[in-house]
Structures are given as structure tokens and as C-alpha cells.
Enzyme design. Structure first.
Site, mmCIF file in Angstrom:
data_model
loop_
_atom_site.group_PDB
_atom_site.id
_atom_site.type_symbol
_atom_site.label_atom_id
_atom_site.label_comp_id
_atom_site.label_asym_id
_atom_site.label_seq_id
_atom_site.Cartn_x
_atom_site.Cartn_y
_atom_site.Cartn_z
ATOM 1 C CG HIS A 57 4.260 -1.766 1.970
ATOM 2 N ND1 HIS A 57 2.929 -2.102 1.980
ATOM 3 C CD2 HIS A 57 4.838 -2.485 2.962
ATOM 4 C CE1 HIS A 57 2.705 -2.999 2.929
ATOM 5 N NE2 HIS A 57 3.842 -3.249 3.546
ATOM 6 N N GLY A 61 9.594 1.279 8.159
ATOM 7 C CA GLY A 61 8.605 2.273 8.559
ATOM 8 C C GLY A 61 8.548 2.448 10.068
ATOM 9 C CD GLU A 62 9.695 7.491 12.221
ATOM 10 O OE1 GLU A 62 8.649 8.163 12.321
ATOM 11 O OE2 GLU A 62 10.832 7.990 12.167
ATOM 12 C CD GLN A 90 9.602 -4.826 11.442
ATOM 13 O OE1 GLN A 90 9.063 -5.920 11.538
ATOM 14 N NE2 GLN A 90 9.353 -4.007 10.444
ATOM 15 C CB SER A 149 -2.092 -1.854 8.512
ATOM 16 O OG SER A 149 -1.928 -3.224 8.778
ATOM 17 C CB SER A 150 -1.119 -5.757 4.689
ATOM 18 O OG SER A 150 0.037 -5.139 4.160
ATOM 19 N NE ARG A 151 -1.654 -8.910 10.942
ATOM 20 C CZ ARG A 151 -0.330 -8.960 11.083
ATOM 21 N NH1 ARG A 151 0.381 -7.868 11.204
ATOM 22 N NH2 ARG A 151 0.283 -10.140 11.113
ATOM 23 C CG HIS A 198 -0.255 -0.319 2.508
ATOM 24 N ND1 HIS A 198 0.652 0.560 3.067
ATOM 25 C CD2 HIS A 198 -0.307 -1.382 3.362
ATOM 26 C CE1 HIS A 198 1.097 0.082 4.206
ATOM 27 N NE2 HIS A 198 0.549 -1.119 4.405
ATOM 28 C CG ASP A 202 5.656 -2.382 11.703
ATOM 29 O OD1 ASP A 202 4.905 -3.218 12.215
ATOM 30 O OD2 ASP A 202 5.445 -1.896 10.567
#
Ligand code: AMP
Length: 285
Positions: free
Chosen positions: A38, A147-148, A153, A185-187, A35, A150
Site C-alpha cells: 500500500h 496495485g498489480e 481488479q 498482503s494484509s491476509r 503494509h 490484484d
């Protein structure tokens, strides 16, 4: 069309030949279903490097047994279009056996992986650190983009790179949001219409917390309580965690002016969403 390569050997061949031409290599690791979030990473990588590799791999080892590995959305054709538009040169889209052939080695980052998402998702960051190490060794980039969105991560990867002397510059990129504030988010595709509206409680609550700090609130617990109260107004929400932590150690913070990460994870129905904001240390000098 942009090449979608399936094997480690092929990626290495592309990268070697780019390096031979004196090109710098940018790398964007993803789990696909790409998306605008990304895309912002890929566009930046393409601006700052001569050759850009995007990995598109739903990594099984970073999912827990009761998590959404099987259901995780996938669409490599759509991803290839977005990558091309954004300026990537190749996509690495391996199958799991190409990445894991009876592997016995894992990479674990201690301490900062035991809190926030690491506390709710045991083993998650070992999965992430291991796959990112492998991808770094396969792609051998000059710079890698995260990406911030996450935030934990990103911190784990920065620590891993420092501790293990990876010769790679880690570039953090800001959170990209929908117009109404929901972090992309992909989710988000799991959310039905009602849940999509309910999901706005994350960004709304964080904005309330951020505004309190901007207006001078120094107590972390006061900000945390206000965020919790706002999320709890939403009947479809269930808080996993709301934490305000030190930006370097991820230990709980007492004050809001010492460099903090405010991170939240909230279930909306069955979908677990995360969001955060960072406030750098206030320099009073
Ligand atoms: P994922 O495919 O979810 O593993 O994400 C791949 C990379 O994209 C990670 O570095 C994420 O932090 C980053 N990313 C995902 N969503 C966003 C977003 N909304 N804004 C900025 N970066 C993002």
C-alpha cells in the site's frame, strides 16, 4: 497527526479546498491494515499529486457470506502512521452506514468479472466496482492508484472508468514482495509459522513458469502444468485456480507470447492467497 475523516461531507470539504488552491488530487483506495505494498502506492501518489487521499474501508459488499469480512485485520492507528510517513494528506475511514444507506444501485462490469477471482467469488467484483465508483464520486481525484497484485481488479477498474467516462487516470503499480518472494498482503497475518513457509509455493511456482517463458516456452498449457505441479508439491496448499489468460480479454491463452496474465489463487490452510505475473506481447518486428 494526519486527519482521519469519517464522513463523505468532510472528505468533500478537504478536497474542495485543496482544488481551490489549484492542487491536483491523488487517491489510493484500500481496505486498511496497510503494509509496504500500500505504501508504494501512496508514495507514488504523493510524488505525482499535490494532495493525497487514502480510503481505509473494509467494504462488506465485496465479501461473500462465507468469507473473512469479520476476521479481516483492522488497525487504523497504525494505518494513520504509515499514511503520514508515505505522504498522504487525509484518510477517509467511514463506517458502513455512511457508505450504504439502503442503497439500491450497483455497478457491474460484465465478462471479465466472470473468470479467475470472479468465478471463485461471485459478486466480489460488483462490490468492488460499486464501492470504487462511489469513492471516485466522493473524492473526485485526478489520478487513482491500484496495485498489480490484484491484476484482475485493476483491469476491471480500467474498463469501468473507460465505459462510464470517469475523468480519472488509473495508475497501475508493481507488486511489492517480502524478501523471500511472498507477495505482501494484509491476509498474510492469518498464516501461522508453518503456513508462512508453505505460502512460498505461490511465488516459487510463478517464477518457474516465468523462467520457462523467458527460456522460450510458447505453450501456455505446458507453463500452466509446471506451475500446478510445483504448487501441488506443497502439502498445505490447495489450488483454487491457475490460469494463463489474454491480457485484454481474460480469455484463456494458448500461447505465451501474445500478451498474457498468469494468475493463481491458492489456499494455504484456510487462507486464500493470490499472485500473478504479466508478460506483455512480444513484438517480433
Ligand atoms: P487492499 O487493501 O488489499 O484492498 O489493497 C489496496 C490496494 O493496494 C490495491 O490496489 C492492491 O492491489 C494494492 N496492493 C495490495 N498489496 C499489494 C502489494 N503487495 N503490492 C502492490 N500493491 C498492493
Amino acid at each position: 497527526m494526519i486527519p482521519v475523516v469519517k464522513t463523505v461531507e468532510e472528505v468533500r470539504r478537504y478536497v474542495k479546498s485543496a482544488k481551490k488552491e489549484g492542487k491536483t488530487i491523488g487517491f489510493v483506495p484500500t481496505m486498511g491494515f496497510l503494509h509496504e505494498g500500500h505504501k508504494s502506492l501512496i508514495v507514488r501518489a504523493a510524488k505525482e499529486n499535490d494532495f493525497v487521499v487514502v480510503s481505509d474501508f473494509v467494504n462488506p459488499t465485496q465479501f461473500g457470506p462465507n468469507e473473512d469480512f469479520e476476521a479481516y485485520p483492522r488497525d487504523i492507528e497504525q494505518d494513520a502512521k504509515l499514511c503520514k510517513e508515505a505522504g498522504a494528506d487525509i484518510i477517509f475511514n467511514p463506517e458502513a452506514p455512511e457508505m450504504y444507506d439502503n442503497a439500491l444501485t450497483t455497478v457491474t462490469v460484465d465478462k471479465i468479472t466472470k473468470v479467475l477471482c470472479g468465478a471463485s467469488r461471485p459478486g466480489h467484483f460488483a462490490g468492488v466496482a460499486t464501492v470504487v465508483s462511489k469513492l471516485f464520486n466522493i473524492v473526485a481525484p485526478d489520478r487513482a492508484y491500484f496495485g498489480e497484485k490484484d491484476a484482475q481488479q485493476l483491469m476491471v477498474i480500467r474498463k469501468m472508468v473507460k465505459d462510464l467516462n470517469f475523468d480519472i487516470e488509473i495508475v497501475g503499480c508493481p507488486i511489492i514482495r517480502e524478501e523471500d518472494g511472498l507477495a505482501k498482503s494484509s491476509r498474510n497475518t492469518y498464516l501461522n509459522c508453518e503456513e508462512r513457509k508453505a505460502a512460498l509455493c505461490l511465488s516459487r511456482a510463478l517464477n518457474i513458469g516465468k523462467k520457462m517463458i523467458e527460456d522460450g516456452e510458447k505453450s501456455a498449457v505446458a507453463v500452466k502444468n509446471a506451475i500446478i505441479a510445483e504448487i501441488e508439491k506443497e502439502p498445505l496448499s490447495k489450488i483454487d485456480y491457475v490460469e494463463i489468460v489474454d491480457l485484454d480479454t481474460l480469455d484463456p491463452a494458448e500461447r505465451t507470447d501474445t500478451g498474457i496474465l498468469t494468475a493463481i489463487a491458492v489456499y494455504i490452510g484456510k487462507t486464500r492467497l493470490i499472485d500473478n505475473f504479466i508478460i506483455e506481447k512480444v513484438d517480433n518486428k
